[in-house]
Design a protein around this motif. Sequence first.
Motif, mmCIF file in Angstrom:
data_model
loop_
_atom_site.group_PDB
_atom_site.id
_atom_site.type_symbol
_atom_site.label_atom_id
_atom_site.label_comp_id
_atom_site.label_asym_id
_atom_site.label_seq_id
_atom_site.Cartn_x
_atom_site.Cartn_y
_atom_site.Cartn_z
ATOM 1 N N ALA A 1 53.454 -48.115 -38.128
ATOM 2 C CA ALA A 1 54.078 -47.876 -39.440
ATOM 3 C C ALA A 1 53.710 -48.989 -40.423
ATOM 4 O O ALA A 1 53.469 -48.728 -41.607
ATOM 5 C CB ALA A 1 55.587 -47.770 -39.289
ATOM 6 N N ALA B 1 64.928 -44.455 -35.426
ATOM 7 C CA ALA B 1 63.552 -44.431 -34.915
ATOM 8 C C ALA B 1 63.453 -45.169 -33.586
ATOM 9 O O ALA B 1 62.738 -44.735 -32.676
ATOM 10 C CB ALA B 1 62.605 -45.044 -35.945
ATOM 11 N N ALA C 1 64.861 -42.898 -30.982
ATOM 12 C CA ALA C 1 63.913 -41.814 -30.713
ATOM 13 C C ALA C 1 62.729 -42.319 -29.874
ATOM 14 O O ALA C 1 62.263 -41.620 -28.972
ATOM 15 C CB ALA C 1 63.417 -41.216 -32.019
ATOM 16 N N CYS C 2 62.259 -43.534 -30.162
ATOM 17 C CA CYS C 2 61.165 -44.102 -29.371
ATOM 18 C C CYS C 2 61.586 -44.301 -27.924
ATOM 19 O O CYS C 2 60.838 -43.983 -27.000
ATOM 20 C CB CYS C 2 60.722 -45.443 -29.962
ATOM 21 N N ALA D 1 67.695 -45.573 -40.617
ATOM 22 C CA ALA D 1 66.477 -44.863 -40.223
ATOM 23 C C ALA D 1 65.703 -45.643 -39.162
ATOM 24 O O ALA D 1 65.177 -45.056 -38.205
ATOM 25 C CB ALA D 1 65.594 -44.617 -41.444
ATOM 26 N N VAL D 2 65.666 -46.963 -39.295
ATOM 27 C CA VAL D 2 64.979 -47.789 -38.295
ATOM 28 C C VAL D 2 65.705 -47.719 -36.960
ATOM 29 O O VAL D 2 65.070 -47.583 -35.901
ATOM 30 C CB VAL D 2 64.850 -49.248 -38.792
ATOM 31 N N PRO E 1 58.682 -49.160 -28.985
ATOM 32 C CA PRO E 1 59.132 -49.380 -30.377
ATOM 33 C C PRO E 1 58.255 -50.356 -31.152
ATOM 34 O O PRO E 1 58.008 -50.155 -32.340
ATOM 35 C CB PRO E 1 60.553 -49.920 -30.222
ATOM 36 N N ALA F 1 55.113 -48.544 -32.280
ATOM 37 C CA ALA F 1 55.418 -47.647 -33.394
ATOM 38 C C ALA F 1 55.632 -48.436 -34.679
ATOM 39 O O ALA F 1 55.185 -48.021 -35.755
ATOM 40 C CB ALA F 1 56.642 -46.816 -33.071
ATOM 41 N N LEU F 2 56.302 -49.582 -34.582
ATOM 42 C CA LEU F 2 56.523 -50.426 -35.760
ATOM 43 C C LEU F 2 55.206 -50.972 -36.289
ATOM 44 O O LEU F 2 54.978 -51.017 -37.495
ATOM 45 C CB LEU F 2 57.474 -51.567 -35.413
#
Length: 81
Positions: free
Chosen positions: A55, A37, A40-41, A33-34, A48, A51-52
């Motif tokens: 989260a 992601a 996708a980023c 999943a990471v 990234p 976004a991390l």
Amino acid sequence: MTVGLRRPDGRRRRLYIPVPLVLLVLSPLILLAVLGAVVACLATGVRPLGALRGAGRVLWALPGTRFELEYHRTAVLVSVR
């Protein structure tokens, strides 16, 4: 984490979910999943690391959260400790 259920007949049930054990069991899926992601980023132009960081802030704020859902005579309560 604690999940409480109240059934329509009035009976209550409480489930305790050990989060570290669940994370250990799901770690291969979390890794995928990471990686998804990050792809996708990069595809959408989002940084990234930003976004991390976002989260991480959401996960850091979870302890103490209570979520309750009631529909007719059935209720669900989720409590993160």
